[in-house]
Structures are given as structure tokens and as C-alpha cells.
Design a protein around this motif. Structure first.
Motif, PDB file in Angstrom:
ATOM      1  N   ARG A  39       0.766  -1.145  -0.105  1.00 16.92           N
ATOM      2  CA  ARG A  39      -0.343   0.019  -0.003  1.00 16.92           C
ATOM      3  C   ARG A  39       0.914   1.272   0.018  1.00 16.92           C
ATOM      4  NH1 ARG A  39      -5.866  -0.081   2.518  1.00 16.92           N
ATOM      5  NH2 ARG A  39      -6.208  -2.286   2.631  1.00 16.92           N
ATOM      6  N   THR A  40       1.909   1.187   0.750  1.00 18.85           N
ATOM      7  CA  THR A  40       2.820   2.294   0.767  1.00 18.85           C
ATOM      8  C   THR A  40       3.989   2.474  -0.163  1.00 18.85           C
ATOM      9  OG1 THR A  40       4.232   1.295   2.607  1.00 18.85           O
ATOM     10  CG2 THR A  40       2.204   2.742   3.466  1.00 18.85           C
ATOM     11  N   GLU A  70      -9.055   2.336  -4.435  1.00 16.87           N
ATOM     12  CA  GLU A  70      -7.900   3.020  -3.659  1.00 16.87           C
ATOM     13  C   GLU A  70      -6.929   2.030  -3.507  1.00 16.87           C
ATOM     14  OE1 GLU A  70      -9.935   4.878  -0.278  1.00 16.87           O
ATOM     15  OE2 GLU A  70     -10.256   6.578  -1.470  1.00 16.87           O
ATOM     16  N   ALA A  74      -2.997   1.906  -5.306  1.00 15.18           N
ATOM     17  CA  ALA A  74      -2.017   2.085  -4.680  1.00 15.18           C
ATOM     18  C   ALA A  74      -0.867   0.905  -4.746  1.00 15.18           C
ATOM     19  CB  ALA A  74      -2.311   2.146  -3.055  1.00 15.18           C
ATOM     20  N   THR A  75      -1.542  -0.290  -4.652  1.00 13.07           N
ATOM     21  CA  THR A  75      -0.782  -1.457  -4.791  1.00 13.07           C
ATOM     22  C   THR A  75      -0.050  -1.951  -6.120  1.00 13.07           C
ATOM     23  OG1 THR A  75      -2.551  -3.039  -5.017  1.00 13.07           O
ATOM     24  CG2 THR A  75      -1.911  -2.695  -2.790  1.00 13.07           C
TER      25      THR A  75
END
Length: 246
Positions: A39-40, A70, A74-75
Motif C-alpha cells: 500500500r505504501t 484505492e 496504490a498496490t
């Protein structure tokens, strides 16, 4: 080959990791318990050093379209950015049969994922598969109205998760192939019947009412929009055979 499996601790991911290692590949698992946060993007680039392919089988447990979009945005961006930085030559992702005919809820995120990969900087392969046999267990555990388990009305042609993993490893070995033939189980099933059979197999004798989900997604499920086309590849194991192995 060195293969990175994103979501390698999940239902299909665990099978994929095991099969790839059995075929002699060097496998790195991209998951939080292995120090990678998709995710980050934390830890992704370093984990992809020397990788020949990414197999992307990440998932999220949600029916909310916004959350799904979302998550997959993100991934997927984290994987594509890291793959480009490390010159990984192949991004292979698992998607779902029929999602463009029912772009609602969870499926909205999968469509977003597909578009990012298709328009991204890394050569790609997309495999769409139908629901897994394990879908019956997932629905039994999660679909409840008060004290009652319920079963949504849906036409499906479930496939064994192990067979999906087999196909993913073979596609990783083959190299970038674009959108490949869909993969489905050998025969159509009723999700209502599947959930009830699963419940009986685990010893439950309670009443499980069938429900019709509202909206476009419910109509697509009941109408067969998520069934494979005539050109899909068919797996070997049917739901009854999978259930007998529990």
C-alpha cells in the motif's frame, strides 16, 4: 527464474509460491509479514532486485468500490514503479472473469488494476479466472442477516485455486503475453447450492435462505454476466470433488 509473488500468503498466492519453488524457481514473497508493504510501497523496490517476473495476486476483503479502487491503485502503482526502477521485464496479474460487464463494488478496483497494468511501463500478462471453490466458504462465513447465514443468488463456474496457481506459474515462465484466455471451472454451479453444500459438509444443518442482492451487481450475478465465454479454458476439478477433499 526469480519470481516475486505479490500477495504470496493468500489463497492463490500460497499455492503459487509452493508450485513455483517446486519447479525450481527462486521465489520472493511480497507481503507485510515479509517486510513489504504494497500500500505504501515500503520495501518493494529492494525486494524486486533481480526479479524476472512479478505475479500479482493481491486482494482486499471489501465490497466498497471506493475502497477497492484505492487499494488496487496504490498496490499496482507501487509494483509498477518498483518494477520499472529494477527493470523487471514482466508483470503478471490475476483478475476476474466478467468484471467489465459488472464494474461494481470489488470489481471496480480490479478494472482499475487492469487499466494501470495495461497502460504501465512494464510488459504484462493478464489472466482472468472465475470464482474459486473456496468462495462458498467465504460467503458462508461472511454473508449473514442477524443470526442467519444467507446465500446470494449467483450463477458461477468455480475453479480450483490450485489450478489457477498452476496457470500463473506457467504464464510467468512464458513471458509477457497480454490478455490471455480466461480460466474457469469445468461446469456451472449455483452459489446458493454451493454454500448449502459447504455448510452441510462442515456439520451445519441450519436453514440458509437464498437472497437476491440489489443493484447492478446483483443482477449481473443472477443473470450470468460473470460466467466465462465459450473460448475460456476449463479446469479439471469440480466443486463436488473439491468439497469431498475437505
Amino acid at each position: 527464474m526469480r519470481i516475486a509473488v505479490a500477495g504470496g500468503t493468500g489463497r492463490v498466492g500460497a499455492h503459487t509460491v509452493e508450485l513455483a519453488r517446486a519447479r525450481g524457481h527462486d521465489v520472493v514473497v511480497l507481503a507485510r509479514r515479509h517486510g513489504v508493504d504494497l500500500r505504501t510501497g515500503s520495501g518493494v523496490t529492494g525486494a524486486l532486485t533481480g526479479a524476472d517476473a512479478i505475479i500479482d495476486v493481491v486482494s482486499i476483503d471489501t465490497l466498497d468500490a471506493k475502497k477497492s479502487v484505492e487499494f488496487f491503485a496504490a498496490t499496482t502503482k507501487a509494483l509498477l514503479d518498483a518494477a520499472a526502477a529494477e527493470s523487471v521485464p514482466h508483470h503478471l496479474a490475476l483478475s476476474i472473469v466478467g468484471i467489465d460487464r459488472a464494474p461494481e463494488g470489488y470489481y471496480a478496483g480490479k478494472l482499475a488494476q487492469e487499466r494501470l497494468i495495461q497502460n504501465g511501463p512494464v510488459p504484462w500478462t493478464l489472466l482472468r479466472a472465475t470464482q474459486f471453490h473456496e468462495f462458498a466458504a467465504q460467503i458462508y462465513a461472511s454473508a449473514r442477516v442477524g443470526p442467519l447465514h444467507v446465500a446470494p443468488k449467483m450463477r458461477t463456474q468455480p475453479v480450483a485455486a490450485l489450478e489457477v496457481a498452476e496457470r500463473l506459474v506457467a504464464l510467468a515462465e512464458a513471458g509477457p503475453s497480454g490478455r490471455v484466455r480466461d480460466l474457469a471451472g469445468p461446469r456451472e454451479e449455483s452459489l446458493v447450492d454451493m454454500v448449502r453444500q459447504y455448510a452441510r459438509a462442515r456439520g451445519s444443518r441450519g436453514w440458509i435462505p437464498a437472497i437476491a442482492l440489489p443493484g447492478a451487481l446483483g443482477r449481473a450475478q443472477r443473470g450470468g454476466a460473470l460466467l466465462p465465454g465459450a473460448d475460456a479454458d476449463l479446469g479439471r476439478q469440480c466443486f463436488a470433488e473439491w468439497l469431498a477433499e475437505l
